[in-house]
Design a protein around this motif. Structure first.
Motif, mmCIF file in Angstrom:
data_model
loop_
_atom_site.group_PDB
_atom_site.id
_atom_site.type_symbol
_atom_site.label_atom_id
_atom_site.label_comp_id
_atom_site.label_asym_id
_atom_site.label_seq_id
_atom_site.Cartn_x
_atom_site.Cartn_y
_atom_site.Cartn_z
ATOM 1 N N GLU A 16 0.842 -1.203 0.000
ATOM 2 C CA GLU A 16 0.000 0.000 0.000
ATOM 3 C C GLU A 16 0.877 1.253 0.000
ATOM 4 O OE1 GLU A 16 -3.387 0.738 -0.111
ATOM 5 O OE2 GLU A 16 -3.583 -1.334 -0.764
ATOM 6 N N THR A 17 1.973 1.217 0.748
ATOM 7 C CA THR A 17 2.916 2.334 0.747
ATOM 8 C C THR A 17 3.501 2.528 -0.643
ATOM 9 O OG1 THR A 17 3.474 1.995 3.076
ATOM 10 C CG2 THR A 17 5.081 3.214 1.739
ATOM 11 N N ILE A 18 3.893 1.436 -1.275
ATOM 12 C CA ILE A 18 4.442 1.491 -2.641
ATOM 13 C C ILE A 18 3.391 2.058 -3.591
ATOM 14 C CG2 ILE A 18 5.287 0.095 -4.584
ATOM 15 C CD1 ILE A 18 7.292 0.365 -2.238
ATOM 16 N N LYS A 46 3.721 5.475 -5.866
ATOM 17 C CA LYS A 46 3.575 5.507 -7.324
ATOM 18 C C LYS A 46 2.391 6.366 -7.773
ATOM 19 C CE LYS A 46 5.767 1.051 -8.246
ATOM 20 N NZ LYS A 46 5.558 -0.327 -8.731
ATOM 21 N N THR A 47 1.363 6.437 -6.969
ATOM 22 C CA THR A 47 0.187 7.231 -7.323
ATOM 23 C C THR A 47 0.459 8.719 -7.179
ATOM 24 O OG1 THR A 47 -1.301 5.440 -6.669
ATOM 25 C CG2 THR A 47 -2.245 7.656 -6.787
ATOM 26 N N VAL A 48 1.016 9.119 -6.027
ATOM 27 C CA VAL A 48 1.247 10.533 -5.764
ATOM 28 C C VAL A 48 2.462 11.059 -6.526
ATOM 29 C CG1 VAL A 48 1.756 12.242 -3.970
ATOM 30 C CG2 VAL A 48 0.119 10.396 -3.513
ATOM 31 N N ARG A 49 3.486 10.238 -6.675
ATOM 32 C CA ARG A 49 4.719 10.624 -7.377
ATOM 33 C C ARG A 49 5.356 11.846 -6.696
ATOM 34 N NH1 ARG A 49 5.258 7.831 -12.135
ATOM 35 N NH2 ARG A 49 6.749 9.365 -12.909
ATOM 36 N N TYR A 50 5.801 11.634 -5.473
ATOM 37 C CA TYR A 50 6.426 12.697 -4.691
ATOM 38 C C TYR A 50 7.693 13.198 -5.373
ATOM 39 C CZ TYR A 50 3.399 10.814 -1.072
ATOM 40 O OH TYR A 50 2.315 10.376 -0.370
ATOM 41 N N SER A 51 7.917 14.485 -5.273
ATOM 42 C CA SER A 51 9.149 15.065 -5.792
ATOM 43 C C SER A 51 10.304 14.805 -4.842
ATOM 44 C CB SER A 51 8.989 16.570 -5.981
ATOM 45 O OG SER A 51 7.979 16.817 -6.922
ATOM 46 N N LEU A 97 11.130 7.742 -9.618
ATOM 47 C CA LEU A 97 10.042 8.707 -9.820
ATOM 48 C C LEU A 97 10.559 10.145 -9.781
ATOM 49 C CD1 LEU A 97 7.308 6.999 -7.619
ATOM 50 C CD2 LEU A 97 7.399 7.052 -10.123
ATOM 51 N N ALA A 98 11.460 10.443 -8.846
ATOM 52 C CA ALA A 98 12.019 11.793 -8.738
ATOM 53 C C ALA A 98 12.854 12.120 -9.974
ATOM 54 C CB ALA A 98 12.863 11.923 -7.472
#
Length: 176
Positions: free
Chosen positions: A46-48, A52-57, A99-100
């Motif tokens: 769920e953390t992963i 992936k959903t929010v795509r934090y900078s 992602l970053a």
């Protein structure tokens, strides 16, 4: 619930969506702790998924370690093996870096106003500063730029943590 959060996934994702609707170019950061007491593999996934959903900078990432005197130490057993905590943290870090990096690559070719904050940590020949989205930018020093100046920097490369650029001389903004 065990970490005393008063919101759920849906509420959180709605807030992220609202923020991005209002400020499409904003960056969002987070803190992530892996291996908190009783965390299951499903919880970790769920953390992963959120990652992936929010795509934090930017994310500050740690594995849980019990601190004497805290509510968690008094109330819950630290029941996740350290190797599991570290494996989960390594997975989170790997995904966040990817992602970053993808996010930072979108800034290549753009020009940002940067406040000169100081020397780069890796080279005294370079300055560092931040975009208005709080992204770190590294750029070569020139004789006419000093700490506290605002400069326009064109981004020509990126890593997962840093934007790399050059000052566009015609746009130097001197802080008087």
């Amino acid at each position: 619930e065990m970490m005393n959060r008063t919101y759920d996934r849906d509420w959180y994702l709605e807030r992220v969506e609202a923020i991005r609707n209002i400020l499409p170019d904003c960056t969002i950061s987070t803190d992530i702790i892996t291996g908190f007491c009783s965390e299951t593999e499903e919880d970790h996934q769920e953390t992963i998924s959120i990652l992936k959903t929010v795509r934090y900078s930017l994310a500050y990432m740690f594995y849980y370690s019990e601190r004497p005197g805290t509510l968690a130490a008094r109330k819950y057993e630290d029941d996740i093996p350290e190797e599991t905590k570290k494996r989960r943290l390594d997975e989170v870090i790997s995904i966040q870096r990817e992602l970053a990096f993808e996010d930072n690559k979108k800034d290549v070719g753009k020009t940002f106003e940067i406040l000169v904050e100081g020397d780069s940590k890796k080279s005294s020949d370079h300055f560092r500063g931040r975009t208005s989205q709080n992204k770190m930018v590294i750029f070569p020093k020139t004789d006419n730029i000093k700490l506290g100046d605002y400069v326009m920097v064109k981004i020509n490369d990126a890593t997962s943590a840093t934007l790399l650029g050059v000052v566009t001389e015609q746009n130097i903004l001197i802080n008087n």
